[in-house]
Design a protein around this motif. Structure first.
Motif, PDB file in Angstrom:
ATOM      1  N   VAL A 161       0.837  -1.189   0.000  1.00  0.00           N
ATOM      2  CA  VAL A 161       0.000   0.000   0.000  1.00  0.00           C
ATOM      3  C   VAL A 161       0.875   1.245   0.000  1.00  0.00           C
ATOM      4  O   VAL A 161       2.051   1.192   0.382  1.00  0.00           O
ATOM      5  CB  VAL A 161      -0.931   0.060   1.239  1.00  0.00           C
ATOM      6  N   GLN A 162       0.303   2.341  -0.439  1.00  0.00           N
ATOM      7  CA  GLN A 162       0.966   3.631  -0.311  1.00  0.00           C
ATOM      8  C   GLN A 162      -0.100   4.695  -0.071  1.00  0.00           C
ATOM      9  O   GLN A 162      -1.239   4.558  -0.520  1.00  0.00           O
ATOM     10  CB  GLN A 162       1.764   3.980  -1.571  1.00  0.00           C
ATOM     11  N   LEU A 163       0.265   5.723   0.663  1.00  0.00           N
ATOM     12  CA  LEU A 163      -0.683   6.798   0.952  1.00  0.00           C
ATOM     13  C   LEU A 163      -1.104   7.461  -0.352  1.00  0.00           C
ATOM     14  O   LEU A 163      -0.278   8.034  -1.063  1.00  0.00           O
ATOM     15  CB  LEU A 163      -0.027   7.822   1.877  1.00  0.00           C
ATOM     16  N   PRO A 164      -2.395   7.384  -0.698  1.00  0.00           N
ATOM     17  CA  PRO A 164      -2.850   7.970  -1.975  1.00  0.00           C
ATOM     18  C   PRO A 164      -2.663   9.487  -1.998  1.00  0.00           C
ATOM     19  O   PRO A 164      -2.818  10.152  -0.968  1.00  0.00           O
ATOM     20  CB  PRO A 164      -4.335   7.591  -2.024  1.00  0.00           C
ATOM     21  N   PRO A 165      -2.367  10.028  -3.160  1.00  0.00           N
ATOM     22  CA  PRO A 165      -2.170  11.480  -3.273  1.00  0.00           C
ATOM     23  C   PRO A 165      -3.474  12.258  -3.379  1.00  0.00           C
ATOM     24  O   PRO A 165      -3.456  13.494  -3.395  1.00  0.00           O
ATOM     25  CB  PRO A 165      -1.366  11.614  -4.570  1.00  0.00           C
ATOM     26  N   VAL A 166      -4.597  11.559  -3.468  1.00  0.00           N
ATOM     27  CA  VAL A 166      -5.905  12.199  -3.589  1.00  0.00           C
ATOM     28  C   VAL A 166      -6.846  11.620  -2.541  1.00  0.00           C
ATOM     29  O   VAL A 166      -6.631  10.517  -2.036  1.00  0.00           O
ATOM     30  CB  VAL A 166      -6.510  12.004  -4.997  1.00  0.00           C
ATOM     31  N   ARG A 202      -4.567   5.978  -7.945  1.00  0.00           N
ATOM     32  CA  ARG A 202      -5.492   6.485  -8.958  1.00  0.00           C
ATOM     33  C   ARG A 202      -6.714   7.104  -8.292  1.00  0.00           C
ATOM     34  O   ARG A 202      -7.156   6.662  -7.229  1.00  0.00           O
ATOM     35  CB  ARG A 202      -5.900   5.352  -9.914  1.00  0.00           C
ATOM     36  N   ASP A 203      -7.262   8.120  -8.920  1.00  0.00           N
ATOM     37  CA  ASP A 203      -8.393   8.849  -8.356  1.00  0.00           C
ATOM     38  C   ASP A 203      -9.694   8.122  -8.682  1.00  0.00           C
ATOM     39  O   ASP A 203     -10.276   8.305  -9.763  1.00  0.00           O
ATOM     40  CB  ASP A 203      -8.427  10.272  -8.917  1.00  0.00           C
ATOM     41  N   ILE A 204     -10.158   7.306  -7.744  1.00  0.00           N
ATOM     42  CA  ILE A 204     -11.359   6.501  -7.983  1.00  0.00           C
ATOM     43  C   ILE A 204     -12.642   7.306  -7.761  1.00  0.00           C
ATOM     44  O   ILE A 204     -13.732   6.729  -7.757  1.00  0.00           O
ATOM     45  CB  ILE A 204     -11.376   5.227  -7.122  1.00  0.00           C
ATOM     46  N   GLY A 205     -12.512   8.611  -7.625  1.00  0.00           N
ATOM     47  CA  GLY A 205     -13.684   9.470  -7.579  1.00  0.00           C
ATOM     48  C   GLY A 205     -14.059  10.012  -8.942  1.00  0.00           C
ATOM     49  O   GLY A 205     -15.105  10.640  -9.103  1.00  0.00           O
ATOM     50  N   ARG A 206     -13.213   9.757  -9.946  1.00  0.00           N
ATOM     51  CA  ARG A 206     -13.442  10.251 -11.307  1.00  0.00           C
ATOM     52  C   ARG A 206     -14.048   9.165 -12.184  1.00  0.00           C
ATOM     53  O   ARG A 206     -13.576   8.025 -12.212  1.00  0.00           O
ATOM     54  CB  ARG A 206     -12.132  10.733 -11.912  1.00  0.00           C
TER      55      ARG A 206
END
Length: 308
Positions: A161-166, A202-206
């Motif tokens: 895991v890595q801290l997401p940027p978004v 990845r921005d899973i809100g888009r």
């Protein structure tokens, strides 16, 4: 959002109450305190303590009677004839919750090792729905949580895991997952959403990102795009969250084990809260099975199969 109120949460962090007794019979009427206690296993959320440990506690009723069991050698033939009961697992999670992702492998291991027939269903629980404000993903609070809780647990469970940027909202991700269920691709998309966010940032809100992720899993892009535009699963998502409110869900992951047979549905389910180890899930299953008729023989049969 109907059915429950939401707490203000940091991105990627799941609110989990202090260790206590969960009411595991919220949908089936009042339950005596002792029954609520014996049907609840509570594992608090990692709180970022300096020792990088996740404290755990199993809550059982002191009034639970001792049960007499017979030696396997005296019952081998009879035990082999006993059909194992099907157990239902309902799991509430959010695609922006790192602890939900870290619990997936534990849940899979539990299902595989238990040798009991299961029916598993994942449910939606948005940690930060509209209009709750989002917190900056690189803030001090979220960074400390990841350093002190998420990364140590991920290393322990060998999950990348890595801290997401978004820090996106997850409504569209749930719309994507629910649509994928209707075309037989839920498992693939479910895992891909977690991996896309927590491994690749990845921005899973888009919507465009979700269309790419789902297409990579074999979902028709045009059909999903139409579903997202129409918010086809808005009611289903809100129904999941309303049910979570009735059950008293305030943090994630939240796992509930229950009976599937008609004669056993009146018995209260057993709840496991938080990032529980396999041993806690096994204890929950033992408690659920122990409340069934001929519980001792079924439990022995399960242990015999697991050891074989």
């Amino acid at each position: 959002m109907r059915g429950r109120s939401h707490r203000r949460l940091a991105p990627g962090i799941c609110a989990q109450p202090a260790c206590g007794v969960a009411d595991s019979s919220a949908e089936s009427g009042p339950t005596p305190a002792a029954q609520r206690e014996r049907n609840s296993i509570c594992v608090p959320e990692a709180t970022g303590r300096a020792q990088h440990k996740i404290s755990t506690r199993v809550l059982w009723s002191a009034q639970t009677p001792r049960r007499r069991t017979l030696p396997l050698s005296e019952n081998a033939e009879r035990l082999s004839m006993i059909p194992m009961p099907t157990v239902r697992i309902d799991c509430w999670a959010d695609y922006v919750c790192p602890f939900c992702y870290l619990q997936m492998s534990v849940l899979e291991r539990f299902i595989e090792e238990s040798r009991v027939p299961f029916v598993l269903e994942w449910h939606a629980f948005e940690l930060r729905p509209e209009p709750i404000a989002l917190i900056e993903p690189d803030g001090e609070y979220i960074t400390n949580i990841w350093l002190n809780a998420v990364y140590p647990l991920a290393a322990e469970r060998n999950v990348k895991v890595q801290l997401p940027p978004v820090a996106p909202r997850s409504r569209l991700a749930f719309e994507t997952a629910f649509f994928s269920r209707t075309v037989g691709r839920f498992n693939a998309v479910h895992r891909a959403l977690f991996k896309a966010y927590f491994e690749h940032g990845r921005d899973i809100g888009r919507a465009d990102v979700l269309l790419d992720i789902a297409a990579e899993c074999g979902v028709d892009r045009a059909a999903l795009a139409a579903s997202l535009a129409a918010q086809r699963f808005k009611t289903a998502i809100e129904d999941d969250e309303a049910r979570a409110g009735r059950l008293g869900v305030t943090g994630l992951p939240f796992v509930m084990l229950s009976h599937t047979s008609d004669e056993a549905r009146t018995r209260p389910p057993v709840v496991v809260r938080g990032v529980a180890p396999v041993e806690h899930l096994t204890a929950a299953l033992d408690r659920l099975v122990a409340d069934m008729p001929s519980a001792d023989l079924r439990l022995l049969a399960r242990k015999k199969r697991a050891a074989s």
